[in-house]
Design an enzyme around this catalytic site. Structure first.
Site: not given
Length: 585
Positions: A324-326, A328, A352
């Site tokens: 998720y975010c960083l 990812g 994500l």
């Protein structure tokens, strides 16, 4: 007789004058301290970067007589419209007015349709229109500097909007009249309370939400801990689980439990109920002792070590991984390094709201250039990390009307405290960033875009996203101001396996936390035909589907699993119950 050029013994022994040397570190220390002091006043933003952009704009505007003439004409036209508005707004029937012409949410209340408030709104919008024209389209200005100058102009005007002042806001005046000023008394109390909390660096009021009590309560155990992360394994609730376990790598800029909020909207709980064995990384909230942690440490101690532990817990099984975010971005780096090294432990990768190419990373890039990064590095050198308040300034300015000025009106002028929800309580639980890692991240990814260019190094050797051949499921959100969906889309230009893209309604956080039953949610999903397919082409060929995207994702994961296996109550010795201890840091 003494002859020139023949020194006497005394001359030979005379001390030789040396040139005084300057210790550069001493001067660097002065600069760092000075920049850190400025940063404490500017929320970590570099005034030098903005000054450079403003100078570029001002000089080119001064040398553009045609643009000046255009702005003069626009000023005259807007002045005429203002005079016309002065009459039309005053003569408009009750309940109507010129502010109706604007779709601006600040002036949507019917009270703004009354004179003179409709005139205030119209004059403000005309001023805003002129400054937008003045800060765009100036020949010769660097595009980045144009965007920064335009952004700064918008921020300044947003601060001066008539809705932000009690005497020019009809909603506030009506409330003040009805309550005989009690709202302003409450607002002053709220202001003093917030100021005291900020001055004391006290934790924010979370409205009764508490980690381990009504947040992050999905049952599980911490089965591994190192200096950077804890690994949580959640207890299965089904007799059998998917053969491949699921590892989730959240961003370290946020606490992991955004994916395990309340019982009704916990992604972790939903996944467990669907028969997945879920593992979650919970990052340490770093301090000065962790200043030396690098981006590679996050790959090695975070993703790769978590996979090692899962391999001991569930031997001979590949792993579905989601970031998720960083998280990812980090997972993509780890996946590329694993593919380079012939490590085939990943069954699939889900991203994500995560970016791997930072050329179009949204308005946040306005705050990331060489000047800004150097400024942040000086701040971090003084304290060993970047504080949460020093990161918050840029993100709040991206949505200042929603995050700053609407709250100012609501809390301090109307005297109301907004109700807290679980997502807001999570958002207030801020984290820090290690100095070295954050510098690596900003320079290598945002500034130099090394990952997308195939020049990013792990273990001293470059990695390539094109080596990733496992199935990829990428999720973007329509209103994402942190990771714009077209930037998230770019993983499809690199990963060389079966790529699926999903675009969901909502923003960076609320779009991801979109549980079944959540009202007004929709998504589009479909396979990506190849590296050359453009985001707009994909969008035009996929119709929206009502509802949560979570079932679509679990169906996709299920289709790439190799069956089921018996659920084991315990795979490795538990260190302590979830949510562990790092989440409280």
């Amino acid at each position: 007789m003494r002859h020139a050029g023949n020194p006497t013994p005394a001359d030979a022994q005379a001390p030789v004058e040396t040139v005084a040397t300057v210790d550069p570190d001493r001067h660097d220390g002065i600069d760092r301290a000075f920049h850190a002091t400025i940063g404490s006043l500017t929320g970590g933003l570099s005034p030098m970067a903005l000054a450079t952009a403003w100078f570029d704009w001002a000089v080119h505007l001064a040398g553009s007589p045609a643009k000046q003439a255009e702005l003069h004409e626009k000023a005259v036209a807007n002045a005429a419209r203002a005079l016309q508005a002065g009459a039309s707004c005053a003569l408009a029937p009750e309940g109507q007015g010129c502010a109706e012409m604007a779709a601006d949410r600040r002036f949507r209340s019917p009270d703004w349709r009354q004179y003179p408030f409709n005139l205030y709104a119209q004059l403000f919008l005309l001023t805003e229109d002129w400054w937008n024209a003045a800060t765009t389209g100036v020949p010769g200005v660097a595009p980045r500097h144009e965007h920064m100058t335009n952004f700064a102009a918008r921020q300044t005007l947003d601060m001066m909007a008539p809705s932000n002042f009690a005497l020019t806001n009809p909603v506030v005046l009506e409330r003040t009249k009805a309550e005989r000023g009690a709202n302003l008394v409450r607002g002053l109390h709220n202001l003093l309370e917030d100021f005291a909390r900020y001055a004391e660096d006290a934790p924010p009021d979370t409205g009764g939400y508490e980690v381990g009590r009504n947040l992050a309560v999905t049952p599980g155990e911490v089965i591994h801990r190192n200096r950077l992360m804890e690994l949580i394994r959640y207890r299965p609730v089904t007799d059998t689980v998917k053969a491949e376990p699921l590892l989730i790598v959240p961003a370290w800029i946020m606490k992991y439990y955004i994916l395990d909020l309340s019982a009704h909207n916990s992604m972790v709980r939903y996944l467990v109920e669907q028969g997945f064995e879920v593992y979650m990384v919970s990052w340490l909230n770093p301090g000065a002792d962790e200043a030396d942690l690098s981006m590679e440490d996050y790959v090695r101690l975070g993703v790769l070590e978590a996979l090692d532990v899962i391999g001991r817990a569930v031997p001979d099984q590949k792993v579905h991984a989601a970031g998720y975010c960083l998280g990812g971005t980090l997972l993509s780096i780890a996946a590329a390094s694993m593919a380079r090294d012939g490590d085939d432990r990943l069954a699939s990768m889900t991203l994500l709201a995560a970016q791997v190419d930072f050329t179009e990373a949204g308005e946040i890039t306005l705050f990331i250039d060489d000047s800004q990064v150097a400024f942040l590095e000086d701040i971090m050198a003084e304290q060993g990390y970047l504080g949460s308040n020093q990161m918050a300034g840029a993100f709040q300015m991206l949505r200042s009307n929603d995050l700053i000025w609407s709250r100012t009106i609501h809390d301090y002028l109307l005297g109301e405290r907004g109700g807290m929800n679980d997502l807001m309580a999570w958002n207030a639980d801020a984290t820090r960033m290690p100095a070295r890692m954050h510098s690596d991240y900003l320079r290598d990814l945002f500034l130099d875009n090394l990952l997308a260019l195939g020049r990013y190094k792990v273990g001293g050797r470059t990695v390539s996203l094109e080596d990733i051949e496992i199935p990829v499921f990428a999720v973007g959100t329509e209103k994402d101001h942190v990771a714009p969906w077209k930037s998230v889309w770019k993983i499809n230009r690199f990963a060389d396996g079966e790529n699926t893209f999903l675009l969901t309604s909502g923003g960076h956080n609320a779009g991801i936390v979109s549980e079944p039953g959540h009202p007004r949610r929709q998504y589009r999903v479909g396979a990506v035909t190849g590296h050359a397919e453009e985001a707009d082409h994909w969008l035009a060929h996929h119709e929206p589907v009502e509802g949560s995207w979570w079932p679509e994702w679990t169906k996709w994961l299920d289709g790439r699993s190799t069956g089921t296996r018996p659920a084991l109550a315990e795979t490795l010795p538990a260190l302590e119950p979830a949510p562990g201890r790092y989440v409280f840091g």
